[in-house]
Design a protein around this motif. Structure first.
Motif, PDB file in Angstrom:
ATOM      1  N   TYR A  46      14.002  -5.306  42.898  1.00 14.37           N
ATOM      2  CA  TYR A  46      13.061  -6.252  43.488  1.00 14.37           C
ATOM      3  C   TYR A  46      11.779  -5.647  44.051  1.00 14.37           C
ATOM      4  O   TYR A  46      11.057  -6.288  44.794  1.00 14.37           O
ATOM      5  CB  TYR A  46      13.771  -7.086  44.561  1.00 14.37           C
ATOM      6  CG  TYR A  46      14.851  -7.956  43.987  1.00 14.37           C
ATOM      7  CD1 TYR A  46      14.533  -9.070  43.218  1.00 14.37           C
ATOM      8  CD2 TYR A  46      16.192  -7.653  44.174  1.00 14.37           C
ATOM      9  CE1 TYR A  46      15.522  -9.863  42.674  1.00 14.37           C
ATOM     10  CE2 TYR A  46      17.193  -8.433  43.630  1.00 14.37           C
ATOM     11  CZ  TYR A  46      16.854  -9.540  42.875  1.00 14.37           C
ATOM     12  OH  TYR A  46      17.834 -10.323  42.322  1.00 14.37           O
ATOM     13  N   ARG A 130      17.197  -9.690  51.117  1.00 12.54           N
ATOM     14  CA  ARG A 130      17.851  -9.950  49.846  1.00 12.54           C
ATOM     15  C   ARG A 130      19.043  -9.048  49.528  1.00 12.54           C
ATOM     16  O   ARG A 130      20.156  -9.329  49.935  1.00 12.54           O
ATOM     17  CB  ARG A 130      16.839  -9.914  48.710  1.00 12.54           C
ATOM     18  CG  ARG A 130      17.368 -10.598  47.422  1.00 12.54           C
ATOM     19  CD  ARG A 130      16.291 -11.086  46.549  1.00 12.54           C
ATOM     20  NE  ARG A 130      16.746 -11.645  45.270  1.00 12.54           N
ATOM     21  CZ  ARG A 130      17.264 -12.863  45.090  1.00 12.54           C
ATOM     22  NH1 ARG A 130      17.447 -13.651  46.134  1.00 12.54           N
ATOM     23  NH2 ARG A 130      17.605 -13.302  43.903  1.00 12.54           N
ATOM     24  N   SER A 198      12.866 -16.068  43.864  1.00 10.96           N
ATOM     25  CA  SER A 198      14.225 -15.552  44.015  1.00 10.96           C
ATOM     26  C   SER A 198      15.230 -16.588  43.534  1.00 10.96           C
ATOM     27  O   SER A 198      15.194 -17.741  43.972  1.00 10.96           O
ATOM     28  CB  SER A 198      14.514 -15.234  45.488  1.00 10.96           C
ATOM     29  OG  SER A 198      13.768 -14.149  45.949  1.00 10.96           O
ATOM     30  N   HIS A 260      12.182 -11.654  46.138  1.00  7.54           N
ATOM     31  CA  HIS A 260      11.599 -11.353  44.829  1.00  7.54           C
ATOM     32  C   HIS A 260      10.158 -10.890  45.044  1.00  7.54           C
ATOM     33  O   HIS A 260       9.471 -11.377  45.952  1.00  7.54           O
ATOM     34  CB  HIS A 260      11.627 -12.612  43.956  1.00  7.54           C
ATOM     35  CG  HIS A 260      11.215 -12.398  42.533  1.00  7.54           C
ATOM     36  ND1 HIS A 260       9.887 -12.234  42.160  1.00  7.54           N
ATOM     37  CD2 HIS A 260      11.938 -12.337  41.378  1.00  7.54           C
ATOM     38  CE1 HIS A 260       9.825 -12.081  40.851  1.00  7.54           C
ATOM     39  NE2 HIS A 260      11.044 -12.128  40.348  1.00  7.54           N
ATOM     40  N   SER A 305      10.195  -8.193  38.971  1.00  4.99           N
ATOM     41  CA  SER A 305      11.515  -7.619  39.229  1.00  4.99           C
ATOM     42  C   SER A 305      12.159  -7.208  37.908  1.00  4.99           C
ATOM     43  O   SER A 305      11.712  -7.579  36.828  1.00  4.99           O
ATOM     44  CB  SER A 305      12.408  -8.617  39.971  1.00  4.99           C
ATOM     45  OG  SER A 305      12.764  -9.685  39.122  1.00  4.99           O
TER      46      SER A 305
END
Length: 328
Positions: A46, A130, A198, A260, A305
């Motif tokens: 990410y 995350r 994300s 993200h 990503s």
């Protein structure tokens, strides 16, 4: 007379140069009084090596803090998030006032990992993003395997379980983010509903329960789901928490499963992180009614990503800082 005037002038210059109370001498002392926030990056998916320098710059401006950003480095000193057993400079945590963690499945040697673990046990504030739900991965070390799942569940609120799928990664948002109606927190100041790139992480529902200490702030609804396509929504519902607070060892902890690289291009994401870090530092009174100013300093143009060679190669830490408008 001319000689005496020159002598007097020289004496005055000497006295001024030796004056310990002059303004420049006091500046370092004021700088040292600012809280030190250490950002620990190291994820191979990410682009935390790009987003965290950008965020650190905003933290310095908005919170008046000192920051230090640490990276996964290869043997030549280049930033390489695929190196999962080396994050240099973790001893900086020993003197830090707060830790911000954005790592994924690291297998750090004991001497490095211990700095992270000791900080978590210190009762000082933390924030996580995350993949810090799976910050570590020790496959063959029985003494460390509790760090794979138990540790993130206790510290941040949940471990890695599953997600709803990344479809055409980076092409379109995959999660609709909304505020939890019953949530009342200054972390939400200025936050508006937004769409995130994300894909939704599952953290609560079915056989899984989020840590009961957590207080939910934001929820996400998956806009496209592999679990829906497979008929598994009874186990993995389309809606799940995406941001919350936790308490660990008396410390304030802010966490979000968002992160993200394209999420950070949305001002709501940047404001959420700034508000959350300020809250963790117990500076809720400093959070403006509309949240902190999320305007990016310099530029932020991250790579998408993805695994493998999708990160920006051949950059040393100082070059990453410079690229993100963060000279060091």
């Amino acid at each position: 007379m001319r000689y005496n005037l020159l002598t007097l002038g020289a004496m005055l210059s000497l006295l001024c140069s030796c004056n310990p109370s002059s303004a420049p001498a006091s500046a370092p002392e004021k700088e040292a009084e600012k809280p030190l926030i250490v950002f620990v990056t190291g994820d191979d998916e990410y682009r935390s090596e790009e987003s965290m320098p950008m965020l650190a710059r905003l933290v310095e401006r908005e919170l008046g803090a000192r920051t230090q950003v640490l990276f996964a480095l290869d043997s030549a000193g280049f930033v390489n998030p695929n190196v999962n057993d080396n994050i240099e400079g973790l001893e900086a945590l020993d003197d830090a006032d707060m830790m911000v963690l954005f790592t994924r499945w690291r297998a750090l040697p004991d001497a490095q990992a211990q700095h992270i673990l000791d900080f978590a046990e210190s009762g000082k504030p933390m924030a996580g993003f995350r993949t810090s739900t799976h910050a570590f991965m020790y496959k063959d070390d029985s003494l460390r395997q509790h760090l794979n799942n138990d540790w993130p569940t206790a510290v941040f609120g949940q471990q890695w379980i599953t997600h709803h799928g990344h479809f055409d990664d980076g092409h379109d948002p995959l999660t609709a983010v909304s505020l939890v109606e019953e949530a009342h927190s200054p972390i939400l100041n200025g936050i508006r509903p937004f769409d995130a790139y994300s894909w939704l992480y599952h953290v609560d529902g079915g056989e899984w329960k989020i840590n009961p200490k957590t207080k939910q702030l934001l929820r996400g609804k998956s806009l496209r789901s592999k679990h829906e396509e497979a008929g598994r929504l009874d186990q993995f519902p389309l809606s799940n928490p995406v941001a919350w607070t936790n308490d660990y060892k008396g410390a304030r902890v802010f966490f979000t499963t968002l992160g993200h690289p394209y999420d950070w291009q949305n001002e709501n994401m940047r404001r959420l992180a700034l508000n959350g870090i300020a809250w963790a530092l117990d500076r809720t009174d400093d959070i403006p009614s509309e949240g902190f100013n999320p305007t990016i300093i310099g530029s932020y143009q991250p790579n998408n990503s993805g695994f493998g060679e999708k990160f920006k190669k051949g950059l040393r830490p100082e070059e990453l800082f410079k690229e993100n408008g963060f000279p060091r």
